[in-house]
Design a protein around this motif. Structure first.
Motif, PDB file in Angstrom:
ATOM      1  N   ARG A  45      -2.533  25.768  50.622  1.00 12.37           N
ATOM      2  CA  ARG A  45      -3.656  26.180  49.779  1.00 12.37           C
ATOM      3  C   ARG A  45      -3.550  25.535  48.391  1.00 12.37           C
ATOM      4  O   ARG A  45      -4.529  25.012  47.866  1.00 12.37           O
ATOM      5  N   ALA A  46      -2.360  25.548  47.806  1.00 16.25           N
ATOM      6  CA  ALA A  46      -2.166  24.950  46.475  1.00 16.25           C
ATOM      7  C   ALA A  46      -2.420  23.447  46.519  1.00 16.25           C
ATOM      8  O   ALA A  46      -3.067  22.892  45.624  1.00 16.25           O
ATOM      9  N   ALA A  47      -1.934  22.786  47.576  1.00 20.83           N
ATOM     10  CA  ALA A  47      -2.136  21.343  47.707  1.00 20.83           C
ATOM     11  C   ALA A  47      -3.617  21.024  47.842  1.00 20.83           C
ATOM     12  O   ALA A  47      -4.128  20.104  47.182  1.00 20.83           O
ATOM     13  N   GLN A  48      -4.321  21.765  48.676  1.00 24.02           N
ATOM     14  CA  GLN A  48      -5.744  21.493  48.880  1.00 24.02           C
ATOM     15  C   GLN A  48      -6.542  21.714  47.601  1.00 24.02           C
ATOM     16  O   GLN A  48      -7.361  20.879  47.221  1.00 24.02           O
ATOM     17  N   GLN A  49      -6.294  22.818  46.914  1.00 25.08           N
ATOM     18  CA  GLN A  49      -7.046  23.098  45.683  1.00 25.08           C
ATOM     19  C   GLN A  49      -6.794  22.045  44.623  1.00 25.08           C
ATOM     20  O   GLN A  49      -7.726  21.545  43.987  1.00 25.08           O
ATOM     21  N   ARG A  50      -5.545  21.681  44.416  1.00 23.48           N
ATOM     22  CA  ARG A  50      -5.207  20.691  43.383  1.00 23.48           C
ATOM     23  C   ARG A  50      -5.752  19.320  43.754  1.00 23.48           C
ATOM     24  O   ARG A  50      -6.311  18.613  42.920  1.00 23.48           O
ATOM     25  N   CYS A  51      -5.623  18.937  45.026  1.00 23.61           N
ATOM     26  CA  CYS A  51      -6.114  17.622  45.450  1.00 23.61           C
ATOM     27  C   CYS A  51      -7.631  17.554  45.348  1.00 23.61           C
ATOM     28  O   CYS A  51      -8.169  16.538  44.891  1.00 23.61           O
ATOM     29  N   GLU A  52      -8.328  18.601  45.756  1.00 26.47           N
ATOM     30  CA  GLU A  52      -9.784  18.587  45.643  1.00 26.47           C
ATOM     31  C   GLU A  52     -10.208  18.441  44.183  1.00 26.47           C
ATOM     32  O   GLU A  52     -11.109  17.674  43.868  1.00 26.47           O
ATOM     33  N   ARG A  53      -9.531  19.134  43.294  1.00 19.53           N
ATOM     34  CA  ARG A  53      -9.831  19.014  41.859  1.00 19.53           C
ATOM     35  C   ARG A  53      -9.573  17.589  41.366  1.00 19.53           C
ATOM     36  O   ARG A  53     -10.383  17.006  40.644  1.00 19.53           O
ATOM     37  N   ASP A  54      -8.444  17.012  41.781  1.00 25.88           N
ATOM     38  CA  ASP A  54      -8.087  15.666  41.331  1.00 25.88           C
ATOM     39  C   ASP A  54      -9.004  14.598  41.915  1.00 25.88           C
ATOM     40  O   ASP A  54      -9.296  13.598  41.261  1.00 25.88           O
ATOM     41  N   VAL A  55      -9.475  14.796  43.146  1.00 22.70           N
ATOM     42  CA  VAL A  55     -10.393  13.840  43.759  1.00 22.70           C
ATOM     43  C   VAL A  55     -11.705  13.805  42.991  1.00 22.70           C
ATOM     44  O   VAL A  55     -12.181  12.743  42.579  1.00 22.70           O
TER      45      VAL A  55
END
Length: 146
Positions: A45-55
């Motif tokens: 969940r943390a990886a997905q949220q951070r990656c979506e924000r960074d993308v």
């Protein structure tokens, strides 16, 4: 008295039917959604949220971006190719023993307006790096330049 027993039996049958219906719904919805929510890996969940924000932060029009087909998987650290920049760029992973680093790969497709008024449809990969279980850094790679 017979009518009263019949009413009581009907109420018990109705209650049993309702209970069976609720049980079936709970099973079909995995505890009304609570079981699935609790079983989701917090690192994913943390990886997905951070990656979506960074993308979306790397796009011309981040507020209109739409991410689709997003998946999160555990990945091996690749210090010689894929993760070389993240490990040597002087960032939070520089000098960290590789055995302490775990990786989640977040992949998907981003759709958003581009600089010339068209629509960008671009696959992306984001590497989320965890040091001792804590999210430390990400690296976003698009199939095309932005």
């Amino acid at each position: 008295m017979g009518a009263q027993k019949r009413s009581c039996a009907l109420l018990l049958a109705a209650a049993a039917t309702c209970g069976a219906g609720l049980a079936a719904i709970a099973i079909a919805t995995r505890g009304f959604g609570f079981i699935e929510a609790a079983s989701v890996d917090m690192g994913e969940r943390a990886a997905q949220q951070r990656c979506e924000r960074d993308v979306v932060a790397q796009l011309v029009a981040p507020s209109t971006a739409k991410l689709t087909d997003v998946t999160v998987t555990s990945a091996q650290l690749d210090p010689d190719v894929m993760d070389l920049f993240s490990l040597t760029s002087g960032g939070p992973l520089n000098g960290v023993d590789h055995s302490r680093i775990s990786v989640r790969s977040v992949e998907g497709v981003v759709e958003a307006p581009n600089e010339v008024g068209g629509t960008l449809h671009d696959p992306f990969t984001c590497r989320a790096y965890f040091v001792d279980g804590d999210l430390a850094d990400t690296l976003v790679v698009f199939d095309h330049d932005h």
